[in-house]
Design an enzyme around this catalytic site. Structure first.
Site, mmCIF file in Angstrom:
data_model
loop_
_atom_site.group_PDB
_atom_site.id
_atom_site.type_symbol
_atom_site.label_atom_id
_atom_site.label_comp_id
_atom_site.label_asym_id
_atom_site.label_seq_id
_atom_site.Cartn_x
_atom_site.Cartn_y
_atom_site.Cartn_z
ATOM 1 N N ARG A 128 0.759 -1.162 0.133
ATOM 2 C CA ARG A 128 0.084 -0.029 -0.051
ATOM 3 C C ARG A 128 0.710 1.282 -0.102
ATOM 4 N NH1 ARG A 128 -2.924 -3.484 1.715
ATOM 5 N NH2 ARG A 128 -1.304 -4.336 2.606
ATOM 6 N N THR A 129 1.767 1.393 1.109
ATOM 7 C CA THR A 129 2.345 2.729 1.243
ATOM 8 C C THR A 129 3.082 2.945 -0.115
ATOM 9 O OG1 THR A 129 2.598 2.093 3.400
ATOM 10 C CG2 THR A 129 3.982 3.984 2.600
ATOM 11 N N LYS B 260 25.508 -3.567 -1.608
ATOM 12 C CA LYS B 260 26.802 -3.533 -1.498
ATOM 13 C C LYS B 260 27.330 -2.798 -0.573
ATOM 14 C CE LYS B 260 26.397 -2.839 -6.823
ATOM 15 N NZ LYS B 260 26.557 -2.050 -7.707
ATOM 16 N N ARG C 239 11.409 4.028 2.835
ATOM 17 C CA ARG C 239 11.001 2.765 4.185
ATOM 18 C C ARG C 239 12.183 2.284 4.419
ATOM 19 N NH1 ARG C 239 5.920 -0.855 4.443
ATOM 20 N NH2 ARG C 239 5.112 1.080 5.262
ATOM 21 N N HIS D 75 5.442 5.847 11.471
ATOM 22 C CA HIS D 75 4.849 5.670 10.126
ATOM 23 C C HIS D 75 3.969 6.890 9.732
ATOM 24 C CE1 HIS D 75 3.410 4.245 6.366
ATOM 25 N NE2 HIS D 75 3.347 2.774 6.704
HETATM 26 C C1 NCD Z 1 1.707 -1.028 8.038
HETATM 27 C C2 NCD Z 1 3.435 -0.687 8.319
HETATM 28 O O1 NCD Z 1 4.106 -0.786 7.436
HETATM 29 O O2 NCD Z 1 3.649 -0.518 9.452
HETATM 30 N N1 NCD Z 1 1.361 -1.108 6.676
HETATM 31 C C3 NCD Z 1 1.232 -0.200 5.929
HETATM 32 O O3 NCD Z 1 1.969 0.599 5.612
HETATM 33 N N2 NCD Z 1 -0.096 0.091 5.513
HETATM 34 C C4 NCD Z 1 1.249 -1.931 9.369
HETATM 35 C C5 NCD Z 1 1.835 -3.475 8.985
HETATM 36 O O4 NCD Z 1 2.638 -3.703 8.338
HETATM 37 O O5 NCD Z 1 1.493 -4.143 9.837
#
Ligand code: NCD
Length: 306
Positions: A51-52, A80, A101, A129
């Site tokens: 999703r993100t 690397k 991320r 997040h």
């Molecule tokens: C979340 C995350 O990555 O922290 N997912 C997301 O970005 N929607 C929640 C999860 O992974 O449980």
């Protein structure tokens, strides 16, 4: 130049404006369809995501911009041995804005210090997040009409769940918010959140283990997945993973207008039979994630659409 590391990087007024912009984007998408023409978003994902990453990419494409990036550490020069500081200096030459991320807490912050473009924390380890929180705030405000006066249940892995940590930080700034923290003993919120955030700000909260006991009083139930990748050993994960399962029977105990949210991915913690209940809002929540990321990109790139 601004980055986004935590929801607290925006004042409550700035957040209101960002959510207003996201609502306007939802109603008038055409108005924004060319606003990022010629701009590029880099998605640097050192940890899995559906999703993100894809909602960031969809957001930039909806704005008429383009996207580039990588979706795992293995396919980047991290394999690397390159540092995030060096990587971002190079990405700064290729893109106008970056969503990152990383499994290590603080990595996007380190990157932002060496960056010539805005960096967005798209999840750093078990820490924060912020763009999920923007999504959550937009969902709650759009579906409940307000971000104040709510009793908010947070359920599941409150220890490692970064979405919960960011959401608590964000919601304490609204009046009359009360938290019910529902988790097994071993997955309670980190003590810094309990002491330095909740208690220090005199926020009303209760900690409970049984979802059935908590659910009747909630305006909002935020379910989370047990964060397998942050456990030190698999046996603990297996013991705790099915601790909570929201079923139709448990939902029967809830208010008729309680919202069920989940950042997704879901594993077992919400039974699929709940999906058809009008209170289940987690797929709508994922849709709001695109609008709010569009609003965020425009805000950080300082693009104003008349
Ligand atoms: C979340 C995350 O990555 O922290 N997912 C997301 O970005 N929607 C929640 C999860 O992974 O449980």
């Amino acid at each position: 130049m601004r980055h986004l590391m935590s929801p607290l990087d925006f004042s409550v007024d700035e957040l209101d404006r960002l959510l207003d912009l996201a609502n306007d984007i939802e109603t008038h998408p055409q108005k924004y369809a060319h606003s990022c023409e010629g701009k590029k978003l880099a998605t640097c994902f050192y940890e899995p995501s559906t999703r993100t990453r894809l909602s960031f990419e969809a957001a930039m494409l909806n704005l008429g911009g383009s996207v580039l990036g990588f979706s795992s550490a293995d396919s980047s020069s991290a394999s690397k041995g390159e540092s995030v500081s060096d990587t971002i200096r190079v990405i700064s030459c290729y893109a106008d804005i970056c969503a990152m991320r990383h499994p290590k807490e603080g990595a996007p912050l380190v990157a932002s210090q060496k960056s010539r473009i805005p960096v967005i924390n798209a999840g750093d380890g078990g820490h924060e997040h912020p763009t999920q929180t923007l999504t959550d705030l937009l969902t709650i405000r759009s579906l409940k009409g307000s971000l104040s006066g709510l009793t908010v249940g947070l359920c599941g892995d409150l220890k490692f769940g970064r979405t919960v940590h960011s959401l608590i930080n964000a919601l304490i700034r609204y009046p009359d918010i009360r938290f019910v923290l529902i988790s097994p003993e071993e997955l309670r919120i980190p003590s810094y959140l309990r002491e330095d955030v909740l208690k220090a700000n005199h926020i009303s909260f209760a900690e409970m283990e049984r979802l059935e006991d908590a659910i009747p009083e909630l305006d909002l139930l935020y379910m989370t997945r047990v964060q397998r990748e942050r456990f030190f050993n698999e046996e603990d994960y297996i013991r705790l993973k099915d601790f909570y399962i929201l079923t139709k029977e448990k939902l029967d105990l809830a208010k008729k207008d309680m919202l069920v949210l989940h950042p997704l991915p879901r594993v077992n913690e919400i039974s699929v039979e709940v999906d058809d209940d009008p209170r289940a809002a987690y797929f709508r929540q994922a849709q709001y994630g695109v609008y709010v990321r569009m609003a965020l990109i425009l805000t950080l790139l300082e693009i104003h659409v008349a």
